[in-house]
Design an enzyme around this catalytic site. Structure first.
Site, mmCIF file in Angstrom:
data_model
loop_
_atom_site.group_PDB
_atom_site.id
_atom_site.type_symbol
_atom_site.label_atom_id
_atom_site.label_comp_id
_atom_site.label_asym_id
_atom_site.label_seq_id
_atom_site.Cartn_x
_atom_site.Cartn_y
_atom_site.Cartn_z
ATOM 1 N N SER A 143 0.844 -1.386 -0.061
ATOM 2 C CA SER A 143 0.159 0.001 -0.116
ATOM 3 C C SER A 143 0.931 1.308 -0.054
ATOM 4 C CB SER A 143 -0.808 0.066 1.295
ATOM 5 O OG SER A 143 -1.629 1.275 1.273
ATOM 6 N N TYR A 156 -0.845 -0.070 10.606
ATOM 7 C CA TYR A 156 -0.801 -0.279 9.284
ATOM 8 C C TYR A 156 0.281 -0.052 8.430
ATOM 9 C CZ TYR A 156 -3.049 -1.046 4.755
ATOM 10 O OH TYR A 156 -3.299 -1.292 3.329
ATOM 11 N N LYS A 160 2.879 -2.258 6.380
ATOM 12 C CA LYS A 160 3.300 -2.256 4.838
ATOM 13 C C LYS A 160 4.430 -1.760 4.510
ATOM 14 C CE LYS A 160 -1.017 -3.668 3.657
ATOM 15 N NZ LYS A 160 -1.062 -5.000 3.134
#
Length: 247
Positions: A143, A156, A160
């Site tokens: 991402s 998160y 990533k």
């Protein structure tokens, strides 16, 4: 040496005869990825914690955060289909949580899902692929959150970012039998877009800021995966292909 120019390609995106595993392949982007591969002739296996009403391909229940379950998953894929050619680490995600108040348990769960799970799946897939005649391909759905600040999804974004480093490292360690690449997704409009980003007016304003004039679709991500696992990308490994409409 394998020379792409010396091979009859036919349809280079045809994945007939290949076995493809898509984690989190029961809904959202994962389901579209699975559908694209099924349409390209592949035998598709999807996994999730709960069986969907209408799975694409074979379903195997698995919590990819548990390494023992992951080993069982890959063993089951090989038992049913004899091989594993492409493993796609798609399962992931995070709700919005203020970084100052995120609990240790929450933070650990997000990192386990978005970073440790891809490690577990990649390790299990490699143990099969390294002994296959054609080797294999591992694709990590990363991402843009891993490349820039992500207020409200700190764990998160950090996970990533780790996935991008993992991709580079495994591509070096596991060459030449296994290619490892990442698809770095921008904002993708799924069935939960309004839940994630706000009402349609907000989504339209976001789309207007993208150079290509729209948000990404799950099909955009799926088609990139098809390319990266095809003969067209036979000399591509350790790459992070950004799919964000230009920024």
């Amino acid at each position: 040496m394998d020379n792409l120019q010396d091979r009859p390609l036919g349809n280079p995106l045809d994945h007939s005869g290949q076995v493809v595993l898509v984690t989190g392949g029961t809904k959202g982007i994962g389901r579209i990825i699975a559908s694209r591969y099924a349409g390209a002739g592949a035998t598709v296996v999807v996994c999730g914690r709960k069986p969907p009403e209408d799975p694409v391909g074979d379903f195997v229940a698995c919590d990819v955060r548990d390494p023992d379950q992951v080993d069982t998953l890959v063993d089951e894929v090989v038992a049913r289909h004899g091989r594993l050619d492409v493993a796609i680490n798609n399962a992931g995600g995070s709700p919005y949580v203020d970084s100052a108040t995120a609990s240790p348990r929450f933070t650990e769960s997000i990192i386990r899902l978005n970073l440790l799970a891809p490690i577990f799946v990649s390790q299990a897939a490699y143990r099969v692929m390294k002994d296959q005649d054609r080797g294999g391909v591992i694709l990590n759905i990363a991402s843009v959150s891993g490349t820039r600040p992500t207020p409200g999804t700190a764990a998160y974004g950090a996970a990533k970012a780790g996935v991008l480093n993992l991709t580079d490292t495994l591509a070096v360690e596991w060459a030449p039998k296994v290619r490892v690449n990442a698809v770095v997704a921008g904002i993708i409009a799924t069935e939960t877009a309004e839940q994630n980003y706000g009402d349609q007016a907000t989504i339209d304003r976001m789309a207007a800021t993208v150079p290509l004039g729209r948000l990404g679709t799950p099909e955009d991500v799926a088609d990139t995966c098809l390319y990266l696992s095809s003969p067209l990308a036979s000399y591509v490994s350790g790459a992070a292909l950004v799919v964000d409409g230009g920024g």
